[in-house]
Motif scaffolding. Structure first.
Motif, PDB file in Angstrom:
ATOM      1  N   PRO A   1       0.613  -1.233  -0.135  1.00 49.81           N
ATOM      2  CA  PRO A   1      -0.103  -0.061   0.025  1.00 49.81           C
ATOM      3  C   PRO A   1       0.977   1.361  -0.005  1.00 49.81           C
ATOM      4  N   ALA A   2       1.970   1.267   0.660  1.00 53.43           N
ATOM      5  CA  ALA A   2       2.723   2.562   0.752  1.00 53.43           C
ATOM      6  C   ALA A   2       3.310   2.699  -0.641  1.00 53.43           C
ATOM      7  N   ALA A   3       3.866   1.710  -1.095  1.00 56.86           N
ATOM      8  CA  ALA A   3       4.617   1.961  -2.309  1.00 56.86           C
ATOM      9  C   ALA A   3       3.356   2.285  -3.374  1.00 56.86           C
ATOM     10  N   ASP A   4       2.177   1.917  -3.524  1.00 57.13           N
ATOM     11  CA  ASP A   4       1.187   1.917  -4.389  1.00 57.13           C
ATOM     12  C   ASP A   4       0.823   3.489  -4.236  1.00 57.13           C
ATOM     13  N   ALA A   5       0.902   4.067  -2.959  1.00 58.51           N
ATOM     14  CA  ALA A   5       0.389   5.399  -2.861  1.00 58.51           C
ATOM     15  C   ALA A   5       1.632   6.473  -3.322  1.00 58.51           C
ATOM     16  N   TRP A   6       2.887   5.903  -3.107  1.00 57.85           N
ATOM     17  CA  TRP A   6       3.873   6.680  -3.615  1.00 57.85           C
ATOM     18  C   TRP A   6       3.705   6.905  -5.346  1.00 57.85           C
ATOM     19  N   LEU A   7       3.635   5.780  -5.770  1.00 56.32           N
ATOM     20  CA  LEU A   7       3.638   5.399  -7.478  1.00 56.32           C
ATOM     21  C   LEU A   7       2.419   6.514  -7.863  1.00 56.32           C
ATOM     22  N   LYS A   8       1.326   6.315  -7.013  1.00 55.35           N
ATOM     23  CA  LYS A   8       0.278   7.217  -7.752  1.00 55.35           C
ATOM     24  C   LYS A   8       0.615   8.586  -7.631  1.00 55.35           C
ATOM     25  N   ALA A   9       1.074   9.234  -6.366  1.00 52.30           N
ATOM     26  CA  ALA A   9       1.415  10.511  -6.164  1.00 52.30           C
ATOM     27  C   ALA A   9       2.470  10.988  -7.301  1.00 52.30           C
ATOM     28  N   GLY A  10       3.559  10.077  -7.680  1.00 49.18           N
ATOM     29  CA  GLY A  10       4.470  10.413  -8.484  1.00 49.18           C
ATOM     30  C   GLY A  10       4.025  10.704  -9.853  1.00 49.18           C
ATOM     31  N   LEU A  11       3.330   9.847 -10.314  1.00 44.08           N
ATOM     32  CA  LEU A  11       2.654   9.610 -11.687  1.00 44.08           C
ATOM     33  C   LEU A  11       1.588  10.924 -11.903  1.00 44.08           C
TER      34      LEU A  11
END
Length: 284
Positions: A41-51
């Protein structure tokens, strides 16, 4: 989470590489696989914010709100990182040893089957930051994705993409028009391949059950979520392809793009082509 990179030019010709190559000297790739190295979940949130930051021409926040499991549901996911960028969004990844940087491209796919049991690789995620489109991010991501797919299963004889973007279609066309492969749809061919049109109809029922499908154009009507994902209609360098998309789609529609590989020699040619394209892009 796995972060890997190779020196520029290290992608071998003639086989799927043992590890992905960087998009440029200061970039690396993260690879996620369902069951082996899932996106937490943490990496998913990071990925979404970055994209959301990397793709201002798309309504990414609306996409993530409508499809919260978009990335975590992919069986194979490759993320291109710009490791030169110092962003707080990537700091949490450093704590887990994955390296910093911001995501600038992502490619994701999952296996699916038609009702007749025909297995295909469904490319459900393909995004590249605007300033990197047409560069090495595409080829590096695809080399890494194929490496992961082949190492766990097999080379996909059938690859499928639903898109509103002519650029994505042209990327598939680059290997779909090789001898021993069939491309669908193909605006340049007056006579259509009846076999691949029938296969496309079966695939359409698998990837978009119940959606209206036009076999001649490849149009899947009204399946795009959100409808206004694209702020403006995207275009490629091919006017004929742009015309096909403009004629047969409106916001919310998608074109079913498909490549059916019919020979072993073509598989090798596809792998060689991605490797050569990557070397050319990294040398520019």
């Amino acid at each position: 989470m796995s972060a890997t990179s190779l020196p520029t030019g290290a992608v071998p010709t003639g086989r799927v590489p043992s590890g992905p190559a960087p998009t440029r000297a200061d970039a690396s790739l993260l690879r996620f696989s369902a069951g082996r190295n899932p996106l937490d979940p943490a990496a998913d949130a990071w990925l979404k914010a970055g994209l959301a930051t990397a793709l201002p021409d798309l309504r990414m926040d609306a996409l993530f709100a409508a499809r919260p499991e978009l990335f975590r549901s992919a069986e194979h996911l490759v993320v291109c990182l710009d490791a030169s960028a110092d962003t707080s969004a990537g700091a949490g990844l450093d704590d887990r040893g994955a390296g910093g940087g911001r995501p600038v491209a992502v490619l994701g796919a999952s296996w699916a089957s038609t009702a007749d049991g025909e297995r295909f690789l469904h490319i459900g995620v393909q995004f590249v930051a605007r300033d990197l489109r047409g560069g090495a991010a595409f080829s590096a991501s695809w080399l890494a994705l194929l490496d992961d797919v082949v190492s766990t299963t097999e080379f996909p004889r059938i690859s499928v993409l639903r898109t509103y973007n002519p650029v994505a279609y042209c990327a598939m066309r680059a290997y779909g028009r090789l001898p021993g492969a069939a491309l669908y749809p193909d605006p340049r061919r007056e006579r259509r391949d009846a076999r691949i049109s029938e296969l496309a109809a079966r695939v359409a029922r698998a990837v978009a059950p119940g959606a209206p499908f036009d076999r001649r154009s490849g149009r899947l009507a009204g399946i795009g979520v959100p409808t206004d994902l694209y702020r403006t209609r995207p275009t490629s360098d091919d006017d004929l392809v742009n015309t096909h998309f403009a004629r047969h789609t409106r916001p919310g529609d998608r074109i079913l793009c498909m490549v059916h590989v019919r020979s072993e020699q073509t598989i090798q040619a596809i792998l060689d082509g991605f490797s050569q394209r990557h070397r050319s892009a990294t040398q520019q």
